[in-house]
Design an enzyme around this catalytic site. Structure first.
Site, short mmCIF file in Angstrom:
data_model
loop_
_atom_site.label_atom_id
_atom_site.label_comp_id
_atom_site.label_asym_id
_atom_site.label_seq_id
_atom_site.Cartn_x
_atom_site.Cartn_y
_atom_site.Cartn_z
N HIS A 1 4.80 7.82 3.64
CA HIS A 1 5.27 6.49 3.28
C HIS A 1 6.06 5.88 4.43
O HIS A 1 7.11 6.40 4.83
CB HIS A 1 6.14 6.48 2.02
CG HIS A 1 6.07 5.16 1.28
ND1 HIS A 1 6.77 4.04 1.69
CD2 HIS A 1 5.36 4.76 0.20
CE1 HIS A 1 6.50 3.03 0.89
NE2 HIS A 1 5.63 3.44 -0.03
N HIS B 1 -5.66 6.74 -3.00
CA HIS B 1 -4.72 6.62 -4.12
C HIS B 1 -5.27 5.58 -5.09
O HIS B 1 -4.88 4.41 -5.06
CB HIS B 1 -3.34 6.19 -3.59
CG HIS B 1 -2.26 6.24 -4.62
ND1 HIS B 1 -0.95 6.59 -4.31
CD2 HIS B 1 -2.25 5.98 -5.95
CE1 HIS B 1 -0.22 6.53 -5.40
NE2 HIS B 1 -0.99 6.16 -6.41
N GLU C 1 -4.29 11.03 -4.46
CA GLU C 1 -2.94 10.78 -4.97
C GLU C 1 -3.02 9.91 -6.22
O GLU C 1 -3.94 9.10 -6.35
CB GLU C 1 -2.09 10.03 -3.94
CG GLU C 1 -1.89 10.75 -2.64
CD GLU C 1 -1.03 9.95 -1.68
OE1 GLU C 1 -0.52 10.56 -0.72
OE2 GLU C 1 -0.88 8.73 -1.87
#
Length: 237
Positions: free
Chosen positions: A190, A43, A70
């Site tokens: 998450h 990410h 991401e």
């Protein structure tokens, strides 16, 4: 079996703390795959405080499982993924100064933007996933913008799991069921860890992939990276 994609951002955070190239992000990704990971997630953020854009290009050359990138679809991010062409792009509505992802897309409000962005990315042959809260309305909106998958934002599940697993999972089960009815693939990520992962998997049979980084790397400090990846894989069987 739900696939495990290891997010290696924290490996890059450790490297960047001292400068140099230790630990080596590319080698860490190769080792994660060798130890059983079925995907690698990164990410990159605009300030490059962990994964750098250069890392993404380097990783593209070595990742042999599924490569998932991401990020917030800014012009720089979109240029990056169009050049790298990962297996999957996950769009996340991060503010530039966000410490970590903290919300899913409002798929109704951002319908036009998401529709156009997803169309562009699909033209490059990438599967697209978008980060959403466990809200049936947002899932239905996701289906309208043309995404292939959604990634359920699981912070609320992880927090609620400590007090009532049944209540914590309920909105996720409803969202996943609606996504399946609409033909959307389902990812999740998450705050997932060795305590709450198995329950999530058992109650979301449609779950295709989880992306886990922070907890996994923390566990690896005690259990070792290879053993930790195997422990997470067992939770997903």
């Amino acid at each position: 079996m739900t696939k495990l994609s290891v997010n290696i951002n924290k490996i890059a955070t450790l490297r960047n703390a001292r400068g140099g190239d230790r630990p080596n992000v590319v080698q860490a990704a190769k080792d994660c795959e060798r130890f059983g990971a079925q995907g690698i997630t990164v990410h990159p953020r605009p300030d490059e405080r962990h994964i750098r854009y250069r890392d993404v290009y380097d990783l593209k050359e070595v990742v042999t499982t599924e490569f998932n990138i991401e990020g917030n679809p800014t012009p720089d991010f979109l240029k990056l993924v169009k050049e790298v062409k990962p297996d999957q792009v996950t769009l996340v509505p991060d503010a530039p100064d966000a410490i970590t992802s903290n919300a899913g897309w409002d798929t109704i409000r951002h319908k036009d933007f998401l529709t156009q962005t997803i169309l562009e990315l699909k033209e490059y042959g990438m599967r697209v996933s978008i980060f959403v809260n466990p809200d049936v309305g947002m899932v239905e909106g996701a289906a309208l913008v043309g995404t292939d998958r959604i990634e359920l934002y699981t912070e609320a599940y992880a927090t609620g799991y400590r007090n009532s697993p049944e209540q914590a999972i309920a909105p996720y089960a409803n969202a996943a069921q609606r996504a399946q009815q609409l033909g959307l693939g389902i990812n999740a990520g998450h705050d997932l860890d060795l305590d709450n992962l198995k329950y999530l998997k058992n109650n979301l049979p449609e779950l295709a992939e989880v992306s886990i980084g922070h907890a996994l790397i923390c566990d690896a400090l005690y259990y070792g990276l290879e053993n930790t990846i195997q422990l997470y894989l067992r939770q997903l069987k």
